[in-house]
Design an enzyme around this catalytic site. Structure first.
Site, PDB file in Angstrom:
ATOM      1  N   GLU A  52       0.844  -1.204   0.000  1.00  0.00           N
ATOM      2  CA  GLU A  52       0.000   0.000   0.000  1.00  0.00           C
ATOM      3  C   GLU A  52       0.874   1.247   0.000  1.00  0.00           C
ATOM      4  OE1 GLU A  52      -2.851  -0.021   3.201  1.00  0.00           O
ATOM      5  OE2 GLU A  52      -3.934   1.679   2.340  1.00  0.00           O
ATOM      6  N   ASN A 199     -12.346  -1.271  -1.311  1.00  0.00           N
ATOM      7  CA  ASN A 199     -11.631  -1.862  -0.173  1.00  0.00           C
ATOM      8  C   ASN A 199     -12.373  -1.494   1.111  1.00  0.00           C
ATOM      9  OD1 ASN A 199      -9.039  -2.822   1.341  1.00  0.00           O
ATOM     10  ND2 ASN A 199      -9.428  -0.782   2.159  1.00  0.00           N
ATOM     11  N   GLU A 200     -12.678  -2.476   1.900  1.00  0.00           N
ATOM     12  CA  GLU A 200     -13.365  -2.239   3.181  1.00  0.00           C
ATOM     13  C   GLU A 200     -14.430  -1.157   3.002  1.00  0.00           C
ATOM     14  OE1 GLU A 200     -10.603  -1.823   6.467  1.00  0.00           O
ATOM     15  OE2 GLU A 200      -9.771  -3.805   6.111  1.00  0.00           O
ATOM     16  N   TYR A 276      -6.838  -9.713  10.639  1.00  0.00           N
ATOM     17  CA  TYR A 276      -5.510  -9.507  11.227  1.00  0.00           C
ATOM     18  C   TYR A 276      -5.416 -10.216  12.570  1.00  0.00           C
ATOM     19  CZ  TYR A 276      -4.366  -5.825   7.846  1.00  0.00           C
ATOM     20  OH  TYR A 276      -4.073  -5.131   6.706  1.00  0.00           O
ATOM     21  N   GLU A 332      -5.855  -9.262   3.096  1.00  0.00           N
ATOM     22  CA  GLU A 332      -5.090  -8.592   4.156  1.00  0.00           C
ATOM     23  C   GLU A 332      -5.081  -9.533   5.352  1.00  0.00           C
ATOM     24  OE1 GLU A 332      -5.930  -4.478   5.119  1.00  0.00           O
ATOM     25  OE2 GLU A 332      -6.456  -4.047   3.036  1.00  0.00           O
ATOM     26  N   GLN A 381       2.206  -6.218   5.392  1.00  0.00           N
ATOM     27  CA  GLN A 381       2.401  -5.772   4.018  1.00  0.00           C
ATOM     28  C   GLN A 381       3.823  -6.103   3.606  1.00  0.00           C
ATOM     29  OE1 GLN A 381       1.081  -1.782   3.150  1.00  0.00           O
ATOM     30  NE2 GLN A 381      -0.886  -2.072   4.186  1.00  0.00           N
TER      31      GLN A 381
HETATM   32  O1  AHR Z   1      -3.102  -2.645   6.068  1.00  0.00           O
HETATM   33  C1  AHR Z   1      -3.481  -1.475   6.714  1.00  0.00           C
HETATM   34  C2  AHR Z   1      -4.964  -1.176   6.550  1.00  0.00           C
HETATM   35  O2  AHR Z   1      -5.719  -2.144   7.197  1.00  0.00           O
HETATM   36  C3  AHR Z   1      -5.512  -1.171   5.142  1.00  0.00           C
HETATM   37  O3  AHR Z   1      -5.280   0.013   4.468  1.00  0.00           O
HETATM   38  C4  AHR Z   1      -6.969  -1.379   5.363  1.00  0.00           C
HETATM   39  O4  AHR Z   1      -7.613  -1.987   4.285  1.00  0.00           O
HETATM   40  C5  AHR Z   1      -7.015  -2.212   6.632  1.00  0.00           C
HETATM   41  O5  AHR Z   1      -7.926  -1.731   7.535  1.00  0.00           O
END
Ligand code: AHR
Length: 528
Positions: A52, A199-200, A276, A332, A381
């Site tokens: 990103e 995205n989201e 995550y 992600e 990332q």
């Molecule tokens: O990876 C960091 C952020 O986490 C991304 O930009 C977003 O899509 C997620 O919330």
């Protein structure tokens, strides 16, 4: 001591012995692998990356500019490219993340001196020179031998803007945008393997309710076209719709219900989910360095939730799509800890330790076990941000423990899943229960069998006793990754603390015997 008291003590001692026995017995793990049993393909796109426009991920991490004293090819760091080539990165997601929904591609094409500076409002409000734009991203992709996964701007862009971006990248016919790309030095159309539509969108991508998102999805899916002649019949670009970043399934339900009813005018091929590992939840409290063994246990416990998270989404998808046409795309994932002290908290800078190596193998193994539905994943990332492969500081570069696990797993790309029957055992510590071991096996295109074993136990080695049938195996050799402590890291000054070392074993009468070290990841090729 009277007789009753002695009998009582004896009984307690016996009880303790009986309850401890399973724990002691678990220090040998019995695995059974029948190489003739085949499961789903472990899609190489499960080993994808996410880059990103955030902090020093692109600027400094990849892009230093052609005039930099740091060795580069057309502005792209040579050391980073060489390191990434070894990972055979199947695809790279760019430009975001949350950033994607504020990215306007036109600001990042054309002569370097004429590109406008903009503000990266999502990530720290820093000035973005737009020096790393579409052509630079595609150059990077080609240098590392990967595929482009672009996320188009649904939140603050328009379908027209996205359609023109795809035309700029992929048109072969002499349209104005094709000519513009050629004038910028790129006469051949680019291949775009994957397109994320937003995205989201339920959060940073526009805080949309699902019906509003679905209306956008249909429009973007229809009008934003890949024009590359080489991607019409074969190698078609896959379209990826926004899915949830939470375990609840209402969003998935609505999107999959709409998909089941879709007509010829719109479609999608994958549903993006984000999950995550955030031990302790939000606000983040877990450090990425100097943490305890308890923190290690908590982190692994938290990461293993990925399996349940995927199951919940799959249960819904299976109802609408039993043939599994739509892929689940975990674009992600990874450990997300408290920002390193002294860094800009918007740059999401964290260290990467042996704990992250173990976390990586556990997640990759979960993805592989779900490979019939999970066909793509992108760790967050790639460089200098969150659970990175690589850390850089000006001219210095260091490879993280996570990098090494991805390198060790290269043989699993596009290999065929082979089920491993085993009792993972249990580790109990301070109220946390974890499996002691995890394992993954797969057969590659040449017929070679690969075996991965993770020992989660931070203290004790595990004896592996693996029975292998369905093929003749005589030797096993490969690499194992461990380090002195769960929080061991590689630094610019000491880059060799967490690096794989060779390991081998003999196989007698179809049985492999091997000791794997505490807190380790081991990958072996099993040879005839
Ligand atoms: O990876 C960091 C952020 O986490 C991304 O930009 C977003 O899509 C997620 O919330």
């Amino acid at each position: 001591m009277n007789f009753a008291a002695r009998r009582f003590i004896l009984r307690i001692a016996l009880l303790l012995l009986v309850s401890a026995a399973p724990l002691m017995a678990q220090q040998t793990a019995h695995l059974s692998i029948d190489a003739s049993r085949a499961g789903a393909k472990i899609d190489r796109n499960l080993f994808g990356q996410f880059a990103e426009n955030l902090g020093h991920g692109l600027y400094e991490g990849i892009w230093v500019g052609p005039d930099s004293p740091i060795p580069n090819t057309r502005g792209i760091r040579k050391d980073v490219v060489t390191a990434l080539q070894a990972l055979k990165v199947p695809d790279v997601r760019w430009p975001g993340g949350c950033f994607a929904d504020e990215y306007h591609w036109r600001k990042g094409v054309g002569p370097a001196g004429k590109r406008p500076a903009t503000v990266n409002s999502t990530w720290g409000g820093v000035v973005d020179p737009n020096a790393f734009g579409t052509d630079e991203f595609m150059d990077f992709i080609q240098q590392i031998g990967s595929q482009a996964y672009v996320s188009v701007n649904v939140g603050s862009g328009t379908p027209q803007e996205a359609a023109e971006w795809l035309e700029y990248m992929t048109a072969a016919a002499p349209t104005a945008l094709e000519k513009e790309r050629a004038a910028n030095g790129h006469p051949d159309p680019y291949k775009v393997g994957f397109m994320g539509i937003g995205n989201e969108s339920w959060s940073c991508g526009g805080d949309m309710i699902v019906d509003y998102y679905l209306a956008q999805l249909k429009i973007y899916s229809h009008f934003v076209r890949n024009m590359n002649p080489a991607q019409q019949d074969k190698n078609q670009m896959l379209k990826i719709a926004v899915g949830p970043g939470f375990p609840e399934t209402e969003w998935t339900e609505a999107v999959m219900k709409a998909w089941k009813q879709h007509d010829w005018a719109w479609d999608f091929d994958g549903l993006s989910v984000h999950w995550y590992t955030t031990p302790g939840g939000w606000p983040l409290s877990m450090p990425s360095t100097g943490f305890s063994v308890d923190d290690y246990d908590k982190t692994l416990k938290s990461t293993l939730f990925m399996d349940e998270f995927l199951r919940k989404q799959e249960e819904v998808m299976d109802r609408y799509d039993p043939q599994k046409k739509v892929a689940l795309v975990v674009d992600e994932w990874g450990g997300w800890y408290k920002a390193l002290p002294g860094t800009n908290e918007h740059f999401l800078v964290q260290q990467n330790s042996l704990r992250d190596a173990i976390l990586t193998s556990l997640n990759l193994n979960i993805f592989a076990r779900h490979a019939d539905r999970v066909r793509m994943a992108n760790i967050a990332q790639m460089i200098n941000v969150l659970q990175a492969m690589i850390l850089t500081d000006k001219e210095k570069m260091v490879l993280t423990p996570t990098y090494y696990v991805f390198r060790m797993y290269v043989p699993f790309q596009d290999a065929t899943f082979v089920p491993v029957d085993f009792d993972p055992g249990t580790l109990h510590r301070d109220g946390i229960t974890l499996p002691r071991v995890d394992a993954l096996a797969a057969k590659d295109a040449s017929g070679k069998l690969w075996l991965e074993i993770t020992n989660l136990d931070s203290e004790k080695p595990v004896e592996i006793d693996a029975e292998i049938t369905g093929m003749t195996v005589k030797t096993a050799k490969g690499e194992t990754l461990t380090a002195p402590a769960v929080d061991s890291i590689n630094t610019f000054a000491a880059p060799g603390t967490v690096v794989p070392k060779p390991i081998s074993a003999t196989v007698k009468g179809g049985r492999l015997a091997l000791t794997v070290e505490p807190k380790s990841v081991t990958v072996l090729s099993l040879e005839p």
